[in-house]
Design a protein around this motif. Structure first.
Motif, mmCIF file in Angstrom:
data_model
loop_
_atom_site.group_PDB
_atom_site.id
_atom_site.type_symbol
_atom_site.label_atom_id
_atom_site.label_comp_id
_atom_site.label_asym_id
_atom_site.label_seq_id
_atom_site.Cartn_x
_atom_site.Cartn_y
_atom_site.Cartn_z
ATOM 1 N N ALA A 1 0.834 -1.211 0.000
ATOM 2 C CA ALA A 1 0.000 0.000 0.000
ATOM 3 C C ALA A 1 0.861 1.251 0.000
ATOM 4 O O ALA A 1 0.572 2.222 -0.708
ATOM 5 N N ALA A 2 1.935 1.247 0.804
ATOM 6 C CA ALA A 2 2.830 2.404 0.846
ATOM 7 C C ALA A 2 3.482 2.630 -0.509
ATOM 8 O O ALA A 2 3.548 3.758 -1.014
ATOM 9 N N ALA A 3 3.978 1.553 -1.105
ATOM 10 C CA ALA A 3 4.623 1.677 -2.414
ATOM 11 C C ALA A 3 3.641 2.169 -3.468
ATOM 12 O O ALA A 3 3.984 2.986 -4.330
ATOM 13 N N GLU A 4 2.402 1.693 -3.379
ATOM 14 C CA GLU A 4 1.398 2.080 -4.368
ATOM 15 C C GLU A 4 1.178 3.589 -4.403
ATOM 16 O O GLU A 4 0.912 4.158 -5.460
ATOM 17 N N THR A 5 1.316 4.257 -3.266
ATOM 18 C CA THR A 5 1.062 5.702 -3.227
ATOM 19 C C THR A 5 2.083 6.491 -4.033
ATOM 20 O O THR A 5 1.834 7.656 -4.347
ATOM 21 N N VAL A 6 3.236 5.903 -4.330
ATOM 22 C CA VAL A 6 4.296 6.673 -5.000
ATOM 23 C C VAL A 6 4.716 6.076 -6.339
ATOM 24 O O VAL A 6 5.800 6.368 -6.838
ATOM 25 N N VAL B 1 2.848 5.854 -9.881
ATOM 26 C CA VAL B 1 2.637 6.893 -10.891
ATOM 27 C C VAL B 1 2.718 8.279 -10.259
ATOM 28 O O VAL B 1 3.247 9.227 -10.859
ATOM 29 N N ASN B 2 2.239 8.408 -9.019
ATOM 30 C CA ASN B 2 2.312 9.716 -8.356
ATOM 31 C C ASN B 2 3.755 10.136 -8.117
ATOM 32 O O ASN B 2 4.119 11.302 -8.295
ATOM 33 N N GLY B 3 4.572 9.205 -7.667
ATOM 34 C CA GLY B 3 5.961 9.527 -7.369
ATOM 35 C C GLY B 3 6.777 9.838 -8.606
ATOM 36 O O GLY B 3 7.575 10.786 -8.619
ATOM 37 N N ILE B 4 6.583 9.038 -9.650
ATOM 38 C CA ILE B 4 7.301 9.303 -10.903
ATOM 39 C C ILE B 4 6.897 10.660 -11.461
ATOM 40 O O ILE B 4 7.741 11.459 -11.882
ATOM 41 N N THR B 5 5.580 10.922 -11.470
ATOM 42 C CA THR B 5 5.079 12.198 -11.981
ATOM 43 C C THR B 5 5.673 13.364 -11.210
ATOM 44 O O THR B 5 6.182 14.335 -11.793
ATOM 45 N N ALA B 6 5.616 13.289 -9.879
ATOM 46 C CA ALA B 6 6.124 14.382 -9.044
ATOM 47 C C ALA B 6 7.621 14.569 -9.229
ATOM 48 O O ALA B 6 8.111 15.698 -9.382
ATOM 49 N N TRP B 7 8.364 13.479 -9.224
ATOM 50 C CA TRP B 7 9.826 13.556 -9.369
ATOM 51 C C TRP B 7 10.214 14.165 -10.714
ATOM 52 O O TRP B 7 11.061 15.065 -10.789
ATOM 53 N N GLN B 8 9.592 13.679 -11.775
ATOM 54 C CA GLN B 8 9.962 14.148 -13.106
ATOM 55 C C GLN B 8 9.566 15.597 -13.327
ATOM 56 O O GLN B 8 10.321 16.370 -13.935
ATOM 57 N N MET B 9 8.404 16.005 -12.841
ATOM 58 C CA MET B 9 8.000 17.398 -12.994
ATOM 59 C C MET B 9 8.952 18.325 -12.243
ATOM 60 O O MET B 9 9.338 19.377 -12.751
ATOM 61 N N GLY C 1 -2.873 12.955 -4.417
ATOM 62 C CA GLY C 1 -1.855 11.927 -4.562
ATOM 63 C C GLY C 1 -0.554 12.461 -5.111
ATOM 64 O O GLY C 1 0.527 12.286 -4.513
ATOM 65 N N VAL C 2 -0.596 13.131 -6.263
ATOM 66 C CA VAL C 2 0.606 13.729 -6.836
ATOM 67 C C VAL C 2 1.056 14.908 -5.989
ATOM 68 O O VAL C 2 2.242 15.065 -5.681
ATOM 69 N N GLY C 3 0.109 15.754 -5.595
ATOM 70 C CA GLY C 3 0.446 16.971 -4.860
ATOM 71 C C GLY C 3 1.172 16.707 -3.561
ATOM 72 O O GLY C 3 2.183 17.348 -3.251
ATOM 73 N N SER C 4 0.674 15.755 -2.762
ATOM 74 C CA SER C 4 1.306 15.476 -1.469
ATOM 75 C C SER C 4 2.712 14.908 -1.648
ATOM 76 O O SER C 4 3.613 15.195 -0.853
#
Length: 345
Positions: free
Chosen positions: A123-128, A130-138, A159-162
């Motif tokens: 569950a923890a990994a799931e939160t980051v 697509v959200n984590g890749i998107t946030a990191w790359q942006m 999700g992405v914002g946090s």
């Protein structure tokens, strides 16, 4: 051990432009993994904004109905096809699927999997993913925000914002984050300065906090407010647009809001104003598949490492079993939660 027996998978199907309660559940037989493939048992997937748009037929390049949604997944490999290392069996991986992850089992290309560190829950990994890749790359690839900068994150409780707020704070960046007042304490705990997105003078409030302008604005809302986001930038600043949430309930052509957005971004980049405007496209560069996969693996590996080290705190809004995906989607669309709604087996 490489998997020669067909597997029964339970899947949640989006049959058309329906309410969340209109989702359907089916069971189908999945063949053994082919060359280069693995069979992944879903341990966690989730609801992203993409599925909320797909339900309305508003996602820019979604497949025709009916289909199985699910933008990303975390799971355990249970079988591998020819040419795939059998040592992957029993290990946990993450993958971005775009569709298909709302299922108990999936066939995926082994090359699309990214290892999840030991000790990180599904569950923890799931939160980051697509959200984590998107946030990191942006943050680090598109805007290239430097340490000491000030940015605005619209929807800082999402999700992405946090995730974006946490990555930015870790990089020494000041964050102003918009959210409803009920989520302001959460936004503060993440390290951002909260501003009420329902305040009609929201942009004026942001200008008061950063009178000389900000270095970047990350805007998933689009619509008329995009011009206000552009005006917040200082000379040399960067606007990163990555969605059109403001138009998700509008009828008509699903591609028109995105095309209008592209037109504005192109115009602003043409003007000699010392500012830049970008549209972040997760799938940009996929025509060079090997390079796309390598970049995705590098970025997600870094985000998962930060999660394992405790730098990132997983923002799980709620967990629902796969059979209750309709309730998960309804909650995600309610705008009452902070973080990501996660679906488990």
């Amino acid at each position: 051990m490489n998997g020669t027996v067909a597997t029964r998978s339970t899947e949640v199907v989006l049959p058309g432009n329906v309410e969340p309660s209109g989702l359907q559940v089916r069971t189908r037989t999945i063949p053994p993994p082919a060359t280069g493939q693995v069979l992944l048992r879903m341990d966690a997937t989730g609801v992203s904004f993409a599925e909320q748009q797909m339900r309305r037929g508003k996602y820019y390049d979604q497949p025709p109905f009916p289909f199985v949604p699910g933008y990303d997944v975390v799971g355990t490999v249970t079988a591998v096809g020819p040419g795939v290392d059998a040592a992957m069996i029993g290990r946990r991986f993450a993958a971005v699927t775009k569709t298909g992850a709302w299922a108990s089992f999936l066939l995926l290309d082994a090359a699309d999997l990214v290892a999840v560190p030991d000790g990180v829950t599904a569950a923890a990994a799931e939160t980051v993913v697509v959200n984590g890749i998107t946030a990191w790359q942006m943050l680090h690839r598109t805007a290239k925000v430097p340490e000491g900068a000030t940015i605005v994150v619209l929807g800082a409780n999402g999700g992405v914002g946090s995730t974006l707020v946490q990555l930015a704070r870790h990089a020494g960046i000041t964050v102003i984050g918009t959210a409803s007042t009920r989520h302001h304490e959460t936004v503060r705990e993440l390290g951002a300065i909260p501003v009420d997105y329902r305040d009609p003078d929201m942009y004026q409030r942001i200008q008061e906090l950063a009178p000389r302008g900000v270095d970047s604005v990350f805007d998933h809302v689009g619509g008329a407010g995009l011009k206000q986001s552009w005006r917040l930038l200082r000379h040399g600043g960067t606007l990163v647009s990555y969605g059109t949430a403001a138009t998700k309930d509008e009828s008509g052509n699903s591609q028109l809001p995105v095309l209008k957005l592209f037109a504005w971004l192109a115009l602003w980049n043409y003007l000699p104003n010392g500012k830049a405007a970008h549209f972040y496209n997760f799938w940009a560069g996929k025509k060079r598949l090997d390079a796309f996969r390598a970049r995705l693996r590098e970025d997600l590996t870094q985000v998962l490492a930060l999660l394992a080290d405790g730098v990132l705190t997983p923002q799980v809004a709620a967990e629902f079993p796969l059979a209750d995906t309709a309730a998960a989607l309804a909650l995600a669309e309610s705008r009452t939660v902070a973080g990501k709604v996660v679906i488990v087996p």
